[in-house]
Design a protein around this motif. Sequence first.
Motif, PDB file in Angstrom:
ATOM      1  N   GLY A  30       0.802  -1.220   0.000  1.00 59.18           N
ATOM      2  CA  GLY A  30       0.000   0.000   0.000  1.00 59.18           C
ATOM      3  C   GLY A  30       0.830   1.262   0.000  1.00 59.18           C
ATOM      4  O   GLY A  30       2.065   1.223   0.036  1.00 59.18           O
ATOM      5  N   PRO A  31       0.142   2.414  -0.016  1.00 59.85           N
ATOM      6  CA  PRO A  31       0.826   3.705  -0.138  1.00 59.85           C
ATOM      7  C   PRO A  31       1.424   4.235   1.167  1.00 59.85           C
ATOM      8  O   PRO A  31       2.218   5.170   1.147  1.00 59.85           O
ATOM      9  N   ASP A  32       1.026   3.685   2.281  1.00 68.58           N
ATOM     10  CA  ASP A  32       1.526   4.167   3.570  1.00 68.58           C
ATOM     11  C   ASP A  32       2.644   3.265   4.079  1.00 68.58           C
ATOM     12  O   ASP A  32       2.905   2.208   3.543  1.00 68.58           O
ATOM     13  N   GLY A  33       3.265   3.705   5.143  1.00 66.28           N
ATOM     14  CA  GLY A  33       4.330   2.904   5.739  1.00 66.28           C
ATOM     15  C   GLY A  33       5.682   3.333   5.232  1.00 66.28           C
ATOM     16  O   GLY A  33       5.806   4.123   4.299  1.00 66.28           O
ATOM     17  N   HIS A  34       6.697   2.800   5.859  1.00 66.47           N
ATOM     18  CA  HIS A  34       8.072   3.192   5.578  1.00 66.47           C
ATOM     19  C   HIS A  34       8.800   2.144   4.762  1.00 66.47           C
ATOM     20  O   HIS A  34       8.775   0.958   5.092  1.00 66.47           O
ATOM     21  N   VAL A  35       9.477   2.584   3.705  1.00 69.11           N
ATOM     22  CA  VAL A  35      10.382   1.722   2.962  1.00 69.11           C
ATOM     23  C   VAL A  35      11.607   1.531   3.844  1.00 69.11           C
ATOM     24  O   VAL A  35      12.066   2.463   4.501  1.00 69.11           O
ATOM     25  N   ASN A  36      12.135   0.335   3.866  1.00 67.75           N
ATOM     26  CA  ASN A  36      13.295   0.065   4.711  1.00 67.75           C
ATOM     27  C   ASN A  36      14.482  -0.374   3.860  1.00 67.75           C
ATOM     28  O   ASN A  36      14.336  -1.177   2.946  1.00 67.75           O
ATOM     29  N   VAL A  37      15.658   0.163   4.179  1.00 68.95           N
ATOM     30  CA  VAL A  37      16.910  -0.274   3.566  1.00 68.95           C
ATOM     31  C   VAL A  37      17.876  -0.552   4.708  1.00 68.95           C
ATOM     32  O   VAL A  37      18.118   0.310   5.542  1.00 68.95           O
ATOM     33  N   SER A  38      18.409  -1.767   4.739  1.00 64.47           N
ATOM     34  CA  SER A  38      19.314  -2.171   5.813  1.00 64.47           C
ATOM     35  C   SER A  38      20.663  -2.578   5.260  1.00 64.47           C
ATOM     36  O   SER A  38      20.729  -3.403   4.342  1.00 64.47           O
ATOM     37  N   PRO A  39      21.757  -2.060   5.823  1.00 60.21           N
ATOM     38  CA  PRO A  39      23.088  -2.540   5.434  1.00 60.21           C
ATOM     39  C   PRO A  39      23.391  -3.840   6.168  1.00 60.21           C
ATOM     40  O   PRO A  39      23.002  -4.034   7.310  1.00 60.21           O
ATOM     41  N   LYS A  40      24.074  -4.742   5.484  1.00 58.83           N
ATOM     42  CA  LYS A  40      24.481  -6.022   6.065  1.00 58.83           C
ATOM     43  C   LYS A  40      25.949  -6.238   5.753  1.00 58.83           C
ATOM     44  O   LYS A  40      26.417  -5.859   4.689  1.00 58.83           O
ATOM     45  N   SER A 177       6.960  -3.845  13.668  1.00 59.42           N
ATOM     46  CA  SER A 177       7.746  -2.925  12.860  1.00 59.42           C
ATOM     47  C   SER A 177       7.446  -1.493  13.278  1.00 59.42           C
ATOM     48  O   SER A 177       6.531  -1.238  14.078  1.00 59.42           O
ATOM     49  N   ILE A 178       8.160  -0.534  12.703  1.00 60.24           N
ATOM     50  CA  ILE A 178       7.905   0.873  13.029  1.00 60.24           C
ATOM     51  C   ILE A 178       6.527   1.317  12.559  1.00 60.24           C
ATOM     52  O   ILE A 178       6.004   2.309  13.054  1.00 60.24           O
ATOM     53  N   ASP A 179       5.924   0.562  11.632  1.00 57.48           N
ATOM     54  CA  ASP A 179       4.573   0.859  11.154  1.00 57.48           C
ATOM     55  C   ASP A 179       3.516   0.031  11.878  1.00 57.48           C
ATOM     56  O   ASP A 179       2.347   0.061  11.509  1.00 57.48           O
ATOM     57  N   GLY A 180       3.922  -0.732  12.896  1.00 57.19           N
ATOM     58  CA  GLY A 180       2.969  -1.527  13.665  1.00 57.19           C
ATOM     59  C   GLY A 180       2.637  -2.880  13.056  1.00 57.19           C
ATOM     60  O   GLY A 180       1.707  -3.545  13.506  1.00 57.19           O
ATOM     61  N   LEU A 181       3.390  -3.314  12.049  1.00 56.71           N
ATOM     62  CA  LEU A 181       3.154  -4.631  11.455  1.00 56.71           C
ATOM     63  C   LEU A 181       3.777  -5.713  12.336  1.00 56.71           C
ATOM     64  O   LEU A 181       4.791  -5.472  12.992  1.00 56.71           O
TER      65      LEU A 181
END
Length: 191
Positions: A30-40, A177-181
Amino acid sequence: MGKVHESIDGRLRTFVEKQPMFFVATAPSGPDGHVNVSPKGIPGSFVVIDEHTVAYVDLTASGSETIAHLRENGRITIMFCAFDGPPNIVRLHGRGRFVTLYDEGFDDLLARFPADLPEERGTRAVILVDVDRVSDSCGYGVPLMSYEGERDLLPPYMERKGAGGRADYRRLKNRVSIDGLPGFDMDPAPR
């Protein structure tokens, strides 16, 4: 525009297996929520299982965005950049899933990794990706940087916590998650 490849083999496989760092991107539906990018970048934490499947060890950390997003929709991209040598960027797009340290089959998956990555160092899951698109591009905009070594901070931090402390940390920081998922599920008997 980069080139799309049939699979992860030859030059591409050699390139991704050599990189000391990669980035993982996921997003909620959906259109809401945060895209996440994590370095590994923990040594030995990424493997190519076959020409269309990769996996990496997911360490206990302050969030659980990747697991939450995979739980919701499975979309994932892994990106590798050449910070030394010839310029190159490789992206692996696909569908991801995870097997946690509480799930059947976890120990068998963990055995696929060449490095000693026991749960005592903070391993909470193995992320598996069924890759449906493999591409590379020039990487001309990526700066040249020298690799100095690992930051040996997260694994010893998790070792000091012990099994109970790691479970408490995941319970406190990884359940949503930060979006409550819904994020990382806890087993009643921590390992």
